[in-house]
Write a protein that holds these residues in place. Structure first.
Motif, PDB file in Angstrom:
ATOM      1  N   ASP A 160      -1.154   0.383   0.921  1.00  0.00           N
ATOM      2  CA  ASP A 160      -1.908   1.528   0.401  1.00  0.00           C
ATOM      3  C   ASP A 160      -1.300   2.812   0.968  1.00  0.00           C
ATOM      4  N   ILE A 161      -0.907   3.728   0.077  1.00  0.00           N
ATOM      5  CA  ILE A 161      -0.330   5.000   0.535  1.00  0.00           C
ATOM      6  C   ILE A 161      -1.207   6.202   0.206  1.00  0.00           C
ATOM      7  N   GLY A 162      -2.370   5.960  -0.393  1.00  0.00           N
ATOM      8  CA  GLY A 162      -3.270   7.074  -0.677  1.00  0.00           C
ATOM      9  C   GLY A 162      -3.993   6.921  -1.990  1.00  0.00           C
ATOM     10  N   ALA A 163      -4.858   7.871  -2.253  1.00  0.00           N
ATOM     11  CA  ALA A 163      -5.643   7.864  -3.490  1.00  0.00           C
ATOM     12  C   ALA A 163      -4.845   8.464  -4.644  1.00  0.00           C
ATOM     13  N   LEU A 164      -5.076   7.956  -5.833  1.00  0.00           N
ATOM     14  CA  LEU A 164      -4.441   8.512  -7.032  1.00  0.00           C
ATOM     15  C   LEU A 164      -4.749  10.006  -7.135  1.00  0.00           C
ATOM     16  N   ASP A 165      -5.974  10.377  -6.817  1.00  0.00           N
ATOM     17  CA  ASP A 165      -6.376  11.786  -6.916  1.00  0.00           C
ATOM     18  C   ASP A 165      -5.689  12.689  -5.897  1.00  0.00           C
ATOM     19  N   ASP A 166      -4.965  12.116  -4.931  1.00  0.00           N
ATOM     20  CA  ASP A 166      -4.204  12.923  -3.969  1.00  0.00           C
ATOM     21  C   ASP A 166      -2.976  13.562  -4.616  1.00  0.00           C
ATOM     22  N   VAL A 184       6.783   9.776  -5.224  1.00  0.00           N
ATOM     23  CA  VAL A 184       5.748   9.076  -5.983  1.00  0.00           C
ATOM     24  C   VAL A 184       5.181  10.075  -6.990  1.00  0.00           C
ATOM     25  N   PHE A 185       5.289   9.738  -8.261  1.00  0.00           N
ATOM     26  CA  PHE A 185       4.918  10.635  -9.350  1.00  0.00           C
ATOM     27  C   PHE A 185       3.671  10.144 -10.072  1.00  0.00           C
ATOM     28  N   ARG A 186       2.869  11.107 -10.558  1.00  0.00           N
ATOM     29  CA  ARG A 186       1.714  10.809 -11.407  1.00  0.00           C
ATOM     30  C   ARG A 186       1.913  11.549 -12.721  1.00  0.00           C
ATOM     31  N   THR A 187       1.783  10.833 -13.824  1.00  0.00           N
ATOM     32  CA  THR A 187       1.945  11.457 -15.138  1.00  0.00           C
ATOM     33  C   THR A 187       0.619  12.040 -15.609  1.00  0.00           C
ATOM     34  N   ALA A 188       0.661  12.745 -16.714  1.00  0.00           N
ATOM     35  CA  ALA A 188      -0.547  13.354 -17.286  1.00  0.00           C
ATOM     36  C   ALA A 188      -1.574  12.303 -17.681  1.00  0.00           C
ATOM     37  N   ASP A 189      -1.103  11.081 -17.995  1.00  0.00           N
ATOM     38  CA  ASP A 189      -2.020  10.009 -18.378  1.00  0.00           C
ATOM     39  C   ASP A 189      -2.220   8.984 -17.253  1.00  0.00           C
ATOM     40  N   ASP A 190      -2.014   9.422 -16.024  1.00  0.00           N
ATOM     41  CA  ASP A 190      -2.308   8.652 -14.802  1.00  0.00           C
ATOM     42  C   ASP A 190      -1.430   7.434 -14.555  1.00  0.00           C
ATOM     43  N   PHE A 222       4.768   6.287 -10.757  1.00  0.00           N
ATOM     44  CA  PHE A 222       6.124   5.772 -10.591  1.00  0.00           C
ATOM     45  C   PHE A 222       6.621   6.124  -9.193  1.00  0.00           C
ATOM     46  N   ALA A 223       7.529   5.309  -8.676  1.00  0.00           N
ATOM     47  CA  ALA A 223       8.143   5.576  -7.378  1.00  0.00           C
ATOM     48  C   ALA A 223       9.655   5.475  -7.516  1.00  0.00           C
ATOM     49  N   LEU A 224      10.347   6.535  -7.083  1.00  0.00           N
ATOM     50  CA  LEU A 224      11.807   6.614  -7.174  1.00  0.00           C
ATOM     51  C   LEU A 224      12.371   7.135  -5.863  1.00  0.00           C
ATOM     52  N   ASP A 225      13.655   6.848  -5.621  1.00  0.00           N
ATOM     53  CA  ASP A 225      14.330   7.532  -4.514  1.00  0.00           C
ATOM     54  C   ASP A 225      14.158   9.025  -4.727  1.00  0.00           C
ATOM     55  N   LYS A 271       1.700   0.243  -7.872  1.00  0.00           N
ATOM     56  CA  LYS A 271       0.582  -0.034  -8.777  1.00  0.00           C
ATOM     57  C   LYS A 271      -0.657   0.715  -8.293  1.00  0.00           C
ATOM     58  N   ILE A 272      -1.632   0.795  -9.183  1.00  0.00           N
ATOM     59  CA  ILE A 272      -2.914   1.426  -8.881  1.00  0.00           C
ATOM     60  C   ILE A 272      -3.972   0.323  -8.842  1.00  0.00           C
ATOM     61  N   GLN A 273      -4.783   0.349  -7.807  1.00  0.00           N
ATOM     62  CA  GLN A 273      -5.862  -0.628  -7.684  1.00  0.00           C
ATOM     63  C   GLN A 273      -7.092   0.076  -7.124  1.00  0.00           C
ATOM     64  N   GLN A 274      -8.151   0.118  -7.889  1.00  0.00           N
ATOM     65  CA  GLN A 274      -9.405   0.758  -7.497  1.00  0.00           C
ATOM     66  C   GLN A 274      -9.183   2.208  -7.030  1.00  0.00           C
ATOM     67  N   GLY A 275      -8.335   2.927  -7.795  1.00  0.00           N
ATOM     68  CA  GLY A 275      -8.090   4.331  -7.505  1.00  0.00           C
ATOM     69  C   GLY A 275      -7.141   4.593  -6.355  1.00  0.00           C
ATOM     70  N   ARG A 276      -6.543   3.533  -5.792  1.00  0.00           N
ATOM     71  CA  ARG A 276      -5.612   3.668  -4.669  1.00  0.00           C
ATOM     72  C   ARG A 276      -4.199   3.359  -5.141  1.00  0.00           C
ATOM     73  N   ILE A 277      -3.221   4.051  -4.578  1.00  0.00           N
ATOM     74  CA  ILE A 277      -1.815   3.826  -4.908  1.00  0.00           C
ATOM     75  C   ILE A 277      -1.249   2.822  -3.913  1.00  0.00           C
ATOM     76  N   LEU A 278      -0.648   1.770  -4.436  1.00  0.00           N
ATOM     77  CA  LEU A 278      -0.056   0.722  -3.608  1.00  0.00           C
ATOM     78  C   LEU A 278       1.450   0.684  -3.849  1.00  0.00           C
ATOM     79  N   LEU A 279       2.230   0.775  -2.775  1.00  0.00           N
ATOM     80  CA  LEU A 279       3.692   0.807  -2.833  1.00  0.00           C
ATOM     81  C   LEU A 279       4.254  -0.465  -2.220  1.00  0.00           C
TER      82      LEU A 279
END
Length: 111
Positions: A6-12, A30-36, A39-42, A92-100
């Motif tokens: 877990d690296i944080g909340a999606l809303d972060d 770690v990127f968030r798109t307009a439709d939630d 993605f994670a990239l170098d 991935k996203i799980q229960q509003g949390r970002i998992l890397l």
């Protein structure tokens, strides 16, 4: 089996925004798109080393802030005739949390 951390909340992360995660393997954007979608990239553009986490997110693409190279965040492949790619990571996203992918947290070399 991939283990995730877990690296944080999606809303972060604001929509069409990014956050930088420092790992033992290097910095990951770690990127968030307009439709939630997330993605994670170098974080380092292969062209001139630009910080992709400071780039512009549009759809499932990110544009490097230094020289406008555009990367498909699904594959990490440069678009528009530019040649190069950045590494992508399982996320991935799980229960509003970002998992890397937890393998990024481990050191590159054993002691």
């Amino acid at each position: 089996m991939t283990v995730f951390v877990d690296i944080g909340a999606l809303d972060d992360i604001p929509r069409q925004g990014a956050r930088l995660v420092k790992t033992a393997q290097g910095c990951v954007a770690v990127f968030r798109t307009a439709d939630d979608r997330v993605f994670a990239l170098d974080d380092r553009c292969p062209h001139k080393g630009g910080p992709l986490s400071e780039g512009i997110v549009h759809g499932d693409r990110v544009t490097c802030p230094l020289h406008n190279w555009v990367f498909d965040m699904n594959s990490g492949v440069a678009q528009g005739g530019d040649e190069g790619r950045v590494r992508t990571y399982a996320i991935k996203i799980q229960q509003g949390r970002i998992l890397l992918d937890a393998s990024l947290i481990r050191a590159r070399n054993a002691a």
